[in-house]
Design an enzyme around this catalytic site. Sequence first.
Site, PDB file in Angstrom:
ATOM      1  N   GLU A 115     -35.667  23.249 -27.011  1.00 57.00           N
ATOM      2  CA  GLU A 115     -36.188  23.301 -28.394  1.00 57.00           C
ATOM      3  C   GLU A 115     -37.491  22.507 -28.497  1.00 57.00           C
ATOM      4  O   GLU A 115     -38.455  22.946 -29.125  1.00 57.00           O
ATOM      5  CB  GLU A 115     -35.135  22.752 -29.368  1.00 57.00           C
ATOM      6  CG  GLU A 115     -33.885  23.609 -29.415  1.00 57.00           C
ATOM      7  CD  GLU A 115     -32.864  23.109 -30.422  1.00 57.00           C
ATOM      8  OE1 GLU A 115     -32.353  21.991 -30.248  1.00 57.00           O
ATOM      9  OE2 GLU A 115     -32.585  23.834 -31.389  1.00 57.00           O
ATOM     10  N   GLU A 135     -25.019  24.826 -25.382  1.00 55.64           N
ATOM     11  CA  GLU A 135     -24.305  24.442 -26.610  1.00 55.64           C
ATOM     12  C   GLU A 135     -22.919  25.076 -26.670  1.00 55.64           C
ATOM     13  O   GLU A 135     -21.957  24.461 -27.134  1.00 55.64           O
ATOM     14  CB  GLU A 135     -25.119  24.854 -27.849  1.00 55.64           C
ATOM     15  CG  GLU A 135     -26.294  23.943 -28.176  1.00 55.64           C
ATOM     16  CD  GLU A 135     -27.556  24.224 -27.356  1.00 55.64           C
ATOM     17  OE1 GLU A 135     -27.493  25.017 -26.400  1.00 55.64           O
ATOM     18  OE2 GLU A 135     -28.603  23.631 -27.669  1.00 55.64           O
TER      19      GLU A 135
HETATM   20  C1  1HE Z   1     -26.540  12.451 -20.635  1.00 52.94           C
HETATM   21  C2  1HE Z   1     -26.995  13.763 -20.976  1.00 52.94           C
HETATM   22  C3  1HE Z   1     -26.960  14.127 -22.348  1.00 52.94           C
HETATM   23  C4  1HE Z   1     -27.160  13.521 -18.843  1.00 52.94           C
HETATM   24  N1  1HE Z   1     -26.520  13.209 -23.233  1.00 52.94           N
HETATM   25  N2  1HE Z   1     -26.111  11.601 -21.552  1.00 52.94           N
HETATM   26  N3  1HE Z   1     -27.140  18.925 -22.923  1.00 52.94           N
HETATM   27  C5  1HE Z   1     -26.345  19.265 -21.877  1.00 52.94           C
HETATM   28  O1  1HE Z   1     -25.281  19.825 -22.030  1.00 52.94           O
HETATM   29  C6  1HE Z   1     -26.836  18.852 -20.507  1.00 52.94           C
HETATM   30  C7  1HE Z   1     -26.009  17.733 -19.972  1.00 52.94           C
HETATM   31  N4  1HE Z   1     -26.546  17.187 -18.749  1.00 52.94           N
HETATM   32  C8  1HE Z   1     -26.416  17.828 -17.550  1.00 52.94           C
HETATM   33  O2  1HE Z   1     -25.933  18.940 -17.443  1.00 52.94           O
HETATM   34  C9  1HE Z   1     -26.934  17.105 -16.348  1.00 52.94           C
HETATM   35  O3  1HE Z   1     -26.991  15.717 -16.660  1.00 52.94           O
HETATM   36  C10 1HE Z   1     -28.341  17.559 -15.865  1.00 52.94           C
HETATM   37  C11 1HE Z   1     -28.235  18.980 -15.275  1.00 52.94           C
HETATM   38  C12 1HE Z   1     -29.353  17.557 -17.006  1.00 52.94           C
HETATM   39  C13 1HE Z   1     -28.853  16.577 -14.786  1.00 52.94           C
HETATM   40  O4  1HE Z   1     -27.899  16.452 -13.763  1.00 52.94           O
HETATM   41  P1  1HE Z   1     -27.915  15.152 -12.825  1.00 52.94           P
HETATM   42  O5  1HE Z   1     -26.901  15.390 -11.749  1.00 52.94           O
HETATM   43  O6  1HE Z   1     -29.301  14.875 -12.406  1.00 52.94           O
HETATM   44  O7  1HE Z   1     -27.483  13.922 -13.753  1.00 52.94           O
HETATM   45  P2  1HE Z   1     -26.009  13.475 -14.247  1.00 52.94           P
HETATM   46  O8  1HE Z   1     -25.319  12.734 -13.130  1.00 52.94           O
HETATM   47  O9  1HE Z   1     -25.261  14.630 -14.813  1.00 52.94           O
HETATM   48  O10 1HE Z   1     -26.342  12.496 -15.437  1.00 52.94           O
HETATM   49  C14 1HE Z   1     -26.945  11.231 -15.217  1.00 52.94           C
HETATM   50  C15 1HE Z   1     -26.633  10.362 -16.415  1.00 52.94           C
HETATM   51  O11 1HE Z   1     -27.275  10.932 -17.559  1.00 52.94           O
HETATM   52  C16 1HE Z   1     -25.158  10.306 -16.740  1.00 52.94           C
HETATM   53  O12 1HE Z   1     -24.913   9.052 -17.317  1.00 52.94           O
HETATM   54  P3  1HE Z   1     -24.251   7.843 -16.443  1.00 52.94           P
HETATM   55  O13 1HE Z   1     -24.169   6.701 -17.397  1.00 52.94           O
HETATM   56  O14 1HE Z   1     -22.926   8.377 -15.969  1.00 52.94           O
HETATM   57  O15 1HE Z   1     -25.211   7.611 -15.293  1.00 52.94           O
HETATM   58  C17 1HE Z   1     -24.994  11.373 -17.801  1.00 52.94           C
HETATM   59  O16 1HE Z   1     -23.879  11.147 -18.630  1.00 52.94           O
HETATM   60  C18 1HE Z   1     -26.287  11.178 -18.559  1.00 52.94           C
HETATM   61  N5  1HE Z   1     -26.661  12.370 -19.324  1.00 52.94           N
HETATM   62  N6  1HE Z   1     -27.358  14.390 -19.847  1.00 52.94           N
HETATM   63  C19 1HE Z   1     -26.091  11.992 -22.832  1.00 52.94           C
HETATM   64  N7  1HE Z   1     -27.388  15.311 -22.761  1.00 52.94           N
HETATM   65  C20 1HE Z   1     -30.120  19.309 -31.852  1.00 52.94           C
HETATM   66  S1  1HE Z   1     -28.978  20.324 -31.130  1.00 52.94           S
HETATM   67  C21 1HE Z   1     -29.328  20.356 -29.442  1.00 52.94           C
HETATM   68  C22 1HE Z   1     -28.073  20.665 -28.702  1.00 52.94           C
HETATM   69  C23 1HE Z   1     -28.195  20.356 -27.246  1.00 52.94           C
HETATM   70  O17 1HE Z   1     -29.162  19.829 -26.784  1.00 52.94           O
HETATM   71  S2  1HE Z   1     -26.896  20.894 -26.321  1.00 52.94           S
HETATM   72  C24 1HE Z   1     -27.316  20.491 -24.688  1.00 52.94           C
HETATM   73  C25 1HE Z   1     -26.813  19.146 -24.286  1.00 52.94           C
END
Ligand code: 1HE
Length: 264
Positions: A115, A135
Amino acid sequence: MSTDFVTYELDGPIALIGLNRPDKRNAINEAVIDELRAAVHRAGEEADVGVLHGHGKHFCAGLDLGEALARAAGQTKPPRKRKRHSWHEVFDTIARGPIPFVAALHGAVVGGGLELATAAHVRIADESAFFGLPEGQRGIFVGGGGTVRIQRVVGYTVMADMMLTGRLLSAAEGEREHIVRYVVPTGQALAKARELAAVIAKNTPDTNWRITNLLPRINDLSHDDGLFVEYLNSNMQRPPETAERLREFVEGRAKPLVAPGNRS
Ligand code: 1HE
């Protein structure tokens, strides 16, 4: 100005704005939005073009799901007074503010990250970039302008597929669906964005404003209303720079246009 979550650098007429929360994959929480708002307003004041990019391995993992969970679990109070959604306000300032924005994309460009990217006017991906709208998998819905902005870029069919099936698009697929206009080798998106921003900065700010503010609004109008608004626009006062640029061409001093096949 560099704050915790967003970096800001002014390079001549170009403002570089970087999401800087790499440990959380640049996920957007309210603090990120507040810092992004300040950076975008500052860029509008002092730069002619903005470049959006992300630090670390990903452009942006979208909405901070920890913050979303707190809301979904009723741990945050609903506001007493309603106001414009902060993401809408900030992303719209990017999309329809005083200056154009170029987005340099790499790694995850998902959910709210997509977005944000589509609020920019010219988008470049490196080959590591992938696009998604997870989402559906998270039990939520787009809320940062995606229903309007992403749907207008890719169309309902592509957006519904991405949201219903969770399909991720590669950089090449993103180019095919008009999410990006340029794909470059991994690690080169920011350099390409700076190069294009420098080109855009050579246009008059007045024309850039018409491209970013008038064109999308006319796109929302009927044929008749669009032509009428275009007519009103052509009668709007122009800055003195316009006459200088026209004189340059008429007097044979303008740089010639070079067809793509003849560029050295
Ligand atoms: C996060 C987030 C997040 C990572 N909010 N903490 N977005 C998603 O559904 C995408 C979610 N994220 C992922 O699928 C993956 O993190 C990635 C593909 C982006 C990257 O993968 P990777 O292997 O490099 O990283 P990771 O091990 O998954 O994440 C590293 C850290 O970032 C980890 O935290 P930690 O404390 O365990 O190290 C994750 O929890 C954190 N992290 N993404 C919070 N999104 C206004 S409406 C909009 C609606 C949306 O945007 S929906 C999409 C949400």
